[in-house]
Write an enzyme that holds these catalytic residues in place. Structure first.
Site, PDB file in Angstrom:
ATOM      1  N   GLU A  11       2.227 -14.383   4.412  1.00 42.58           N
ATOM      2  CA  GLU A  11       1.896 -15.285   5.516  1.00 42.58           C
ATOM      3  C   GLU A  11       0.684 -14.778   6.282  1.00 42.58           C
ATOM      4  O   GLU A  11      -0.217 -15.550   6.636  1.00 42.58           O
ATOM      5  CB  GLU A  11       3.088 -15.415   6.474  1.00 42.58           C
ATOM      6  CG  GLU A  11       4.356 -15.924   5.816  1.00 42.58           C
ATOM      7  CD  GLU A  11       5.269 -14.826   5.280  1.00 42.58           C
ATOM      8  OE1 GLU A  11       6.487 -15.044   5.272  1.00 42.58           O
ATOM      9  OE2 GLU A  11       4.765 -13.757   4.863  1.00 42.58           O
TER      10      GLU A  11
ATOM     11  N   ASN B  96       0.856  -1.175   0.000  1.00 42.07           N
ATOM     12  CA  ASN B  96       0.000   0.000   0.000  1.00 42.07           C
ATOM     13  C   ASN B  96       0.896   1.231   0.000  1.00 42.07           C
ATOM     14  O   ASN B  96       2.001   1.192   0.561  1.00 42.07           O
ATOM     15  CB  ASN B  96      -0.883  -0.027   1.254  1.00 42.07           C
ATOM     16  CG  ASN B  96      -1.958   1.015   1.220  1.00 42.07           C
ATOM     17  OD1 ASN B  96      -1.694   2.193   1.463  1.00 42.07           O
ATOM     18  ND2 ASN B  96      -3.168   0.604   0.937  1.00 42.07           N
TER      19      ASN B  96
END
Length: 145
Positions: free
Chosen positions: A62, A52
């Protein structure tokens, strides 16, 4: 991290992690990671890193896989494969190690790259002093190592 366990990646999880790797959204770092985990009831969940512009809001592969599992109602897993093109293979970051520990400190972790290099161990090996919430016999919740 030692590879003393000589764990090899589960073929189904490896293929899933590779497929997730291809879906990673990493326009800033250009560092793609895919993960696939298996629950004790043999369900498989996938995750890719999603970056982002506000860097702290990104998510690792993960964590994405664990969030998919938790969203579907899963609360533990037995194995996770993390795929990257790093050499040696990228292992979970510190935050991911704690997220993995929350759900499965005894799960197997196999990190692999396109050359077949492997770094493996158990979640508790990657985070030796992790902590998580557990319920005592008297019903009270406590944070334990």
């Amino acid at each position: 991290m030692s590879n003393a366990l000589n764990l090899t990646p589960d073929p189904q999880l490896l293929e899933g992690a590779k497929a997730a790797f291809k879906q990673a959204y990493a326009p800033y770092s250009k560092f793609h990671v895919g993960a696939a985990l298996r629950t004790s009831d043999d369900r498989v969940y996938f995750g890719a890193n999603v970056e982002n512009a506000s860097y702290g809001l990104g998510r690792c592969a993960e964590q994405s896989a664990v969030q998919a599992m938790a969203t579907a109602g899963g609360r533990d897993f037995t194995d996770i494969v993390v795929y990257s093109e790093a050499s040696p293979p990228a292992s979970p970051c510190g935050a991911c190690r704690q997220v993995l520990y929350e759900f499965a400190p005894d799960a197997r972790v196999v990190c692999v790259n396109q050359h077949g290099e492997v770094v493996s161990g158990y979640v508790k090996d990657f985070l030796p002093h992790g902590f998580r919430l557990e319920q005592r016999d008297d019903g009270h919740d406590v944070s334990v190592q």
